[in-house]
Write a protein that holds these residues in place. Structure first.
Motif, mmCIF file in Angstrom:
data_model
loop_
_atom_site.group_PDB
_atom_site.id
_atom_site.type_symbol
_atom_site.label_atom_id
_atom_site.label_comp_id
_atom_site.label_asym_id
_atom_site.label_seq_id
_atom_site.Cartn_x
_atom_site.Cartn_y
_atom_site.Cartn_z
ATOM 1 N N VAL A 147 4.590 15.847 -12.744
ATOM 2 C CA VAL A 147 4.361 16.692 -11.574
ATOM 3 C C VAL A 147 3.480 15.953 -10.570
ATOM 4 O O VAL A 147 3.753 15.938 -9.358
ATOM 5 C CB VAL A 147 3.705 18.022 -11.980
ATOM 6 N N LEU A 148 2.411 15.318 -11.069
ATOM 7 C CA LEU A 148 1.461 14.654 -10.178
ATOM 8 C C LEU A 148 2.017 13.358 -9.592
ATOM 9 O O LEU A 148 1.722 13.023 -8.436
ATOM 10 C CB LEU A 148 0.167 14.347 -10.943
ATOM 11 N N GLY A 149 2.818 12.624 -10.380
ATOM 12 C CA GLY A 149 3.285 11.322 -9.948
ATOM 13 C C GLY A 149 4.007 11.331 -8.608
ATOM 14 O O GLY A 149 3.584 10.634 -7.663
ATOM 15 N N PRO A 150 5.094 12.102 -8.462
ATOM 16 C CA PRO A 150 5.785 12.122 -7.165
ATOM 17 C C PRO A 150 4.909 12.623 -6.019
ATOM 18 O O PRO A 150 5.036 12.141 -4.884
ATOM 19 C CB PRO A 150 6.956 13.081 -7.426
ATOM 20 N N ALA A 151 4.035 13.587 -6.315
ATOM 21 C CA ALA A 151 3.160 14.101 -5.256
ATOM 22 C C ALA A 151 2.198 13.018 -4.772
ATOM 23 O O ALA A 151 2.016 12.807 -3.566
ATOM 24 C CB ALA A 151 2.387 15.314 -5.775
ATOM 25 N N ILE A 152 1.584 12.315 -5.718
ATOM 26 C CA ILE A 152 0.662 11.234 -5.349
ATOM 27 C C ILE A 152 1.407 10.122 -4.617
ATOM 28 O O ILE A 152 0.936 9.587 -3.608
ATOM 29 C CB ILE A 152 -0.042 10.677 -6.600
ATOM 30 N N GLY A 153 2.598 9.770 -5.136
ATOM 31 C CA GLY A 153 3.372 8.704 -4.506
ATOM 32 C C GLY A 153 3.770 9.042 -3.092
ATOM 33 O O GLY A 153 3.695 8.197 -2.189
ATOM 34 N N GLY A 154 4.189 10.290 -2.868
ATOM 35 C CA GLY A 154 4.589 10.688 -1.531
ATOM 36 C C GLY A 154 3.438 10.653 -0.553
ATOM 37 O O GLY A 154 3.590 10.208 0.599
ATOM 38 N N THR A 250 13.210 20.482 -1.144
ATOM 39 C CA THR A 250 13.552 21.548 -2.094
ATOM 40 C C THR A 250 13.802 20.982 -3.488
ATOM 41 O O THR A 250 13.384 21.571 -4.500
ATOM 42 C CB THR A 250 14.795 22.312 -1.613
ATOM 43 N N ILE A 251 14.479 19.852 -3.547
ATOM 44 C CA ILE A 251 14.728 19.210 -4.842
ATOM 45 C C ILE A 251 13.404 18.843 -5.506
ATOM 46 O O ILE A 251 13.192 19.103 -6.697
ATOM 47 C CB ILE A 251 15.616 17.971 -4.659
ATOM 48 N N GLY A 252 12.505 18.232 -4.725
ATOM 49 C CA GLY A 252 11.196 17.869 -5.279
ATOM 50 C C GLY A 252 10.402 19.085 -5.705
ATOM 51 O O GLY A 252 9.724 19.070 -6.737
ATOM 52 N N LEU A 253 10.495 20.164 -4.934
ATOM 53 C CA LEU A 253 9.768 21.393 -5.258
ATOM 54 C C LEU A 253 10.260 21.987 -6.577
ATOM 55 O O LEU A 253 9.452 22.394 -7.429
ATOM 56 C CB LEU A 253 9.940 22.397 -4.127
ATOM 57 N N THR A 254 11.577 22.032 -6.760
ATOM 58 C CA THR A 254 12.116 22.595 -8.003
ATOM 59 C C THR A 254 11.797 21.710 -9.207
ATOM 60 O O THR A 254 11.519 22.219 -10.297
ATOM 61 C CB THR A 254 13.632 22.798 -7.879
ATOM 62 N N LEU A 255 11.817 20.386 -9.008
ATOM 63 C CA LEU A 255 11.461 19.490 -10.109
ATOM 64 C C LEU A 255 9.990 19.642 -10.490
ATOM 65 O O LEU A 255 9.640 19.612 -11.677
ATOM 66 C CB LEU A 255 11.765 18.038 -9.735
ATOM 67 N N ALA A 257 8.260 22.383 -10.104
ATOM 68 C CA ALA A 257 8.169 23.669 -10.792
ATOM 69 C C ALA A 257 8.593 23.526 -12.247
ATOM 70 O O ALA A 257 7.967 24.092 -13.155
ATOM 71 C CB ALA A 257 9.044 24.704 -10.085
ATOM 72 N N TYR A 258 9.652 22.751 -12.467
ATOM 73 C CA TYR A 258 10.123 22.519 -13.839
ATOM 74 C C TYR A 258 9.062 21.783 -14.655
ATOM 75 O O TYR A 258 8.799 22.125 -15.814
ATOM 76 C CB TYR A 258 11.422 21.718 -13.798
ATOM 77 N N GLY A 259 8.424 20.788 -14.043
ATOM 78 C CA GLY A 259 7.368 20.062 -14.745
ATOM 79 C C GLY A 259 6.198 20.957 -15.103
ATOM 80 O O GLY A 259 5.623 20.853 -16.197
ATOM 81 N N ILE A 260 5.825 21.854 -14.180
ATOM 82 C CA ILE A 260 4.734 22.793 -14.458
ATOM 83 C C ILE A 260 5.115 23.730 -15.602
ATOM 84 O O ILE A 260 4.306 24.003 -16.505
ATOM 85 C CB ILE A 260 4.385 23.594 -13.184
ATOM 86 N N LEU A 261 6.335 24.218 -15.583
ATOM 87 C CA LEU A 261 6.797 25.103 -16.651
ATOM 88 C C LEU A 261 6.766 24.396 -18.006
ATOM 89 O O LEU A 261 6.364 24.988 -19.022
ATOM 90 C CB LEU A 261 8.211 25.604 -16.350
ATOM 91 N N ILE A 262 7.181 23.139 -18.031
ATOM 92 C CA ILE A 262 7.161 22.381 -19.287
ATOM 93 C C ILE A 262 5.731 22.236 -19.798
ATOM 94 O O ILE A 262 5.462 22.389 -21.000
ATOM 95 C CB ILE A 262 7.814 21.003 -19.100
ATOM 96 N N ALA A 263 4.794 21.932 -18.890
ATOM 97 C CA ALA A 263 3.397 21.795 -19.299
ATOM 98 C C ALA A 263 2.867 23.101 -19.877
ATOM 99 O O ALA A 263 2.165 23.106 -20.904
ATOM 100 C CB ALA A 263 2.555 21.350 -18.101
ATOM 101 N N VAL A 264 3.185 24.223 -19.243
ATOM 102 C CA VAL A 264 2.744 25.528 -19.738
ATOM 103 C C VAL A 264 3.351 25.816 -21.106
ATOM 104 O O VAL A 264 2.663 26.285 -22.033
ATOM 105 C CB VAL A 264 3.124 26.635 -18.738
ATOM 106 N N VAL A 265 4.633 25.517 -21.244
ATOM 107 C CA VAL A 265 5.325 25.776 -22.515
ATOM 108 C C VAL A 265 4.709 24.958 -23.646
ATOM 109 O O VAL A 265 4.399 25.487 -24.713
ATOM 110 C CB VAL A 265 6.835 25.469 -22.368
ATOM 111 N N GLN A 266 4.525 23.665 -23.408
ATOM 112 C CA GLN A 266 4.098 22.799 -24.499
ATOM 113 C C GLN A 266 2.611 22.910 -24.797
ATOM 114 O O GLN A 266 2.201 22.757 -25.953
ATOM 115 C CB GLN A 266 4.490 21.357 -24.193
ATOM 116 N N ALA A 267 1.804 23.172 -23.776
ATOM 117 C CA ALA A 267 0.364 23.283 -24.012
ATOM 118 C C ALA A 267 -0.045 24.692 -24.408
ATOM 119 O O ALA A 267 -1.019 24.870 -25.152
ATOM 120 C CB ALA A 267 -0.408 22.853 -22.767
#
Length: 400
Positions: A147-154, A250-255, A257-267
């Motif tokens: 989640v952080l990687g693309p945001a920081i890179g952009g 929009t593509i980046g936003l949904t990805l 969101a998916y990364g955040i959901l995965i973090a919530v699920v696994q942690a």
């Protein structure tokens, strides 16, 4: 298990690895121009070659790195890999030629095998009944990193095209310093095994692992899950644009969101479910959500359906860490590095092969006037998961 200093270091290492991978996504087109890789189409092809090279390096060197940690300990291998990554990011920031950048990604793939040693370190620290939840925390760290990687890179690319690489190098260097202070050796001398010539052969390591009684089934299941789940990073952008006309934001936003959901699920969700249901029943639940999520995306034609199936798909990401725990609990302490290396290699094989196969399916069903079904790759993924359900049922007898 407790969030001790060493465990926090492992989580930080894996999160930085994921940031380092995702941080270059926003700059990849401009980066290809910088290194003379050609037009947009040619740059996309060159970028794909780099991704495959990275995965191939992980495949070839995964078992080697894991076996080195079995022989010499986890700490020196982890620190050496992080130092290598730091230097590699600096080289990639400075290069202006494609071939040197490609070499840099290969070296990053080799050093990226920190994942293997890190998971072996967790296997050393965690009790058998804690490993499923601990590996879930590892998945959460990766999810946060992606989640952080693309945001920081952009954001960083606004300063300079190479700024993301310098940031990744700085994060790796800081983590090296952190590890030197807080990371003790986790592998006892009596649990180490000699490093031999056969450890240089990744195929040999996989064959030996599949020959271990009870280990073949979780390894096969891990490979199939990793292959099927590649449909999301490989085709999400193309599918979203084809079906809904999404733009890059929009593509980046949904990805994200998916990364955040995965973090919530696994942690958050995975540790609670394993406490209440046990590893095996949680795995069955995750397998079911994987099938439902992929079938849903296969036929989704509204944004509402995407919003419904996205959290269901995120729940399926509990399966790989649980399968990893099943595999880890079937071998002795002196083989944890080897097994984690083989798992990483299987994931790398999936990362090389799945994009080629799944993009072929996508192209066929988008351009075939007789049957237009852009969600077909998701349905293929669902069929693959269904195919291993009988194997997952057989894992019940091995639950601890």
């Amino acid at each position: 298990m407790k969030l001790s200093g060493p465990f926090l270091f492992i989580l930080a290492t894996l999160m930085i690895d994921a940031i380092g991978i995702g941080i270059v996504f926003p700059i990849m087109p401009d980066l290809m121009v910088r290194v003379g890789a050609g037009s947009t189409a040619e740059g996309a092809l060159s970028s794909g070659v780099m991704m495959s090279a990275y995965a191939a390096a992980m495949f070839l060197f995964g078992p080697i790195i894991g076996s080195l940690s079995d022989a010499f300990g986890r700490r020196p291998v982890l620190i050496a890999a992080l130092v290598t990554l730091t230097i590699d990011y600096v080289i990639m920031a400075m290069t202006q030629t494609y071939w040197l950048l490609l070499v840099g990604r290969i070296v990053a793939g080799m050093a990226g095998a920190t994942y293997i040693t890190a998971t072996a370190y967790i296997s050393d620290l965690a009790k058998p009944d804690e490993r499923g939840a601990a590996f879930g925390m590892i998945g959460a760290a990766f999810g946060i990193g992606f989640v952080l990687g693309p945001a920081i890179g952009g954001l960083a690319s606004g300063l300079h095209i190479t700024a993301p690489f310098w940031i990744a190098a700085g994060l790796s260097a800081l983590n090296v310093a952190f590890g030197l202070f807080v990371l003790p050796e986790s592998l006892k001398p009596e649990n180490r095994r000699p490093f031999g010539r056969r450890d240089l052969n990744p195929f040999g390591a996989m064959i030996r692992s599949f020959a271990v009684p009870g280990l073949a089934i979780p390894l096969v299941c891990i490979f199939v899950f990793e292959f099927a789940n590649m449909v999301y990073p490989t085709l999400w952008a193309f599918w979203g644009r084809e079906v809904f006309g999404w733009d890059g934001f929009t593509i980046g936003l949904t990805l994200s969101a998916y990364g955040i959901l995965i973090a919530v699920v696994q942690a958050g969700i995975l540790p609670q479910l394993t406490k209440r249901l046990g590893d095996y029943r949680t795995l069955l639940f995750a397998t079911g959500t994987a099938i439902v999520g992929m079938v849903g995306f296969g036929f989704a034609n509204t944004v509402l359906l995407v919003a419904i199936f996205l959290p269901i798909a995120a729940l399926s990401d509990m399966a790989p860490p649980l399968l990893t725990a099943f595999a880890a609990n079937r071998v002795g302490e002196d083989q944890q590095g080897l097994v984690q290396g083989v798992i990483a290699s299987l994931s790398s094989v999936a990362a090389v092969a799945a994009p080629l196969a799944l993009t072929g399916v996508f192209e066929r069903f988008v351009n075939d006037a007789g049957m237009y079904l852009p969600g077909a790759p998701y349905l293929v993924g669902a069929l693959l998961i269904v195919a291993i359900v009988p194997l997952i049922w057989r894992l019940k007898s091995g639950e601890t």
